[in-house]
Motif scaffolding. Structure first.
Motif, PDB file in Angstrom:
ATOM      1  N   GLN A 253      -0.646   2.618   3.510  1.00  0.00           N
ATOM      2  CA  GLN A 253       0.715   2.125   3.770  1.00  0.00           C
ATOM      3  C   GLN A 253       0.709   0.927   4.722  1.00  0.00           C
ATOM      4  O   GLN A 253       1.774   0.432   5.080  1.00  0.00           O
ATOM      5  CB  GLN A 253       1.579   3.241   4.358  1.00  0.00           C
ATOM      6  N   GLN A 254      -0.466   0.496   5.151  1.00  0.00           N
ATOM      7  CA  GLN A 254      -0.536  -0.678   6.016  1.00  0.00           C
ATOM      8  C   GLN A 254      -1.755  -1.537   5.700  1.00  0.00           C
ATOM      9  O   GLN A 254      -2.727  -1.059   5.147  1.00  0.00           O
ATOM     10  CB  GLN A 254      -0.550  -0.336   7.499  1.00  0.00           C
TER      11      GLN A 254
ATOM     12  N   LEU B 201       0.722  -5.607   8.588  1.00  0.00           N
ATOM     13  CA  LEU B 201       1.922  -5.121   7.915  1.00  0.00           C
ATOM     14  C   LEU B 201       1.821  -3.613   7.787  1.00  0.00           C
ATOM     15  O   LEU B 201       0.786  -3.094   7.368  1.00  0.00           O
ATOM     16  CB  LEU B 201       2.039  -5.748   6.525  1.00  0.00           C
TER      17      LEU B 201
ATOM     18  N   LEU C  45       4.483  -0.364   4.252  1.00  0.00           N
ATOM     19  CA  LEU C  45       4.585  -1.122   3.000  1.00  0.00           C
ATOM     20  C   LEU C  45       5.363  -0.333   1.957  1.00  0.00           C
ATOM     21  O   LEU C  45       5.074   0.833   1.720  1.00  0.00           O
ATOM     22  CB  LEU C  45       3.203  -1.408   2.433  1.00  0.00           C
TER      23      LEU C  45
ATOM     24  N   ALA D 217       7.965  -4.790   4.031  1.00  0.00           N
ATOM     25  CA  ALA D 217       7.055  -4.195   5.006  1.00  0.00           C
ATOM     26  C   ALA D 217       7.524  -4.597   6.394  1.00  0.00           C
ATOM     27  O   ALA D 217       8.365  -5.490   6.558  1.00  0.00           O
ATOM     28  CB  ALA D 217       5.624  -4.675   4.769  1.00  0.00           C
TER      29      ALA D 217
ATOM     30  N   GLY E  53       1.529 -11.229   2.890  1.00  0.00           N
ATOM     31  CA  GLY E  53       2.530 -10.298   2.365  1.00  0.00           C
ATOM     32  C   GLY E  53       3.320 -10.868   1.202  1.00  0.00           C
ATOM     33  O   GLY E  53       3.517 -10.203   0.179  1.00  0.00           O
TER      34      GLY E  53
ATOM     35  N   LEU F 241       0.840  -9.709  -1.804  1.00  0.00           N
ATOM     36  CA  LEU F 241       1.428  -8.397  -2.077  1.00  0.00           C
ATOM     37  C   LEU F 241       2.742  -8.484  -2.842  1.00  0.00           C
ATOM     38  O   LEU F 241       3.273  -7.465  -3.269  1.00  0.00           O
ATOM     39  CB  LEU F 241       1.648  -7.630  -0.768  1.00  0.00           C
TER      40      LEU F 241
ATOM     41  N   LEU G 152       5.682  -9.301  -1.623  1.00  0.00           N
ATOM     42  CA  LEU G 152       6.823  -8.819  -0.853  1.00  0.00           C
ATOM     43  C   LEU G 152       7.966  -9.818  -0.907  1.00  0.00           C
ATOM     44  O   LEU G 152       7.749 -11.023  -1.066  1.00  0.00           O
ATOM     45  CB  LEU G 152       6.422  -8.574   0.606  1.00  0.00           C
TER      46      LEU G 152
END
Length: 184
Positions: free
Chosen positions: A60-61, A80, A83, A90, A117, A121, A123
């Motif tokens: 989760q990070q 981050l 997530l 995040a 991020g 990712l 985000l």
């Protein structure tokens, strides 16, 4: 399963995966009252710091050890957490050992973390939660184009007193949810 943490290199800094050998440095930071005064966790022993090391391993990070460019000097950690790939968001976090405060490290590292991020990712939103009393962090968030969205008054208890927390957020340029979803 742990998410892979790629290294990020600049002329001045190296962001690399947090590894077990970093425990002494993590303890040095997260047992220092100057660091933990405005940070969410603190540890009173090396043994207790193993909890933080396990947290860094969680999928989760994505957190990095922040080091000098040659990798020889540990400066702090940042990354981050919480997530949510479903919601494309995040929370950003960062702490530095006091010897490295005021050297522009935070304002160098935070854009690198945000870029990872947003670009890697997929985000759409990166949030920052800052103790309202932490003037330096609040100034840095504004300087880095994080928008102040509000203040949660007396929302947490720290050291036996209520504290207020300012909410900041930075949004990606991707406005189409379908496009952001395709990146993940």
């Amino acid at each position: 399963m742990k998410r892979e943490t790629p290294s990020i290199q600049t002329e001045r800094l190296l962001l690399r995966e947090v590894v077990g050998a970093d425990i002494q440095n993590i303890y040095a930071g997260l047992s220092n009252s100057l660091v933990t005064e405005c940070y969410g966790v603190s540890y009173d022993s090396l043994e207790a710091t193993k909890e933080q090391m396990a947290w860094y391993e969680n999928a989760q990070q994505v957190w990095w050890a922040i080091c000098s460019a040659d990798g020889e000097t540990f400066l702090g950690a940042g990354g981050l957490n919480d997530l949510s790939l479903t919601n494309k968001k995040a929370e950003i976090g960062l702490w530095l050992l006091p010897d490295f405060w005021g050297q522009g490290i935070m304002t160098t590292v935070m854009p690198l973390i945000c870029s990872y991020g947003f670009d890697e990712l997929g985000l759409h939103r990166i949030e920052g939660f800052v103790d309202s009393a932490n003037q330096n962090c609040r100034k840095a968030m504004a300087k880095l184009d994080f928008e102040h969205e509000g203040t949660m008054k007396d929302c947490e208890i720290k050291n036996g007193r209520y504290i207020s927390v300012d909410i900041y957020a930075k949004l990606s340029n991707a406005t189409d949810v379908r496009m952001a979803t395709a990146l993940v």
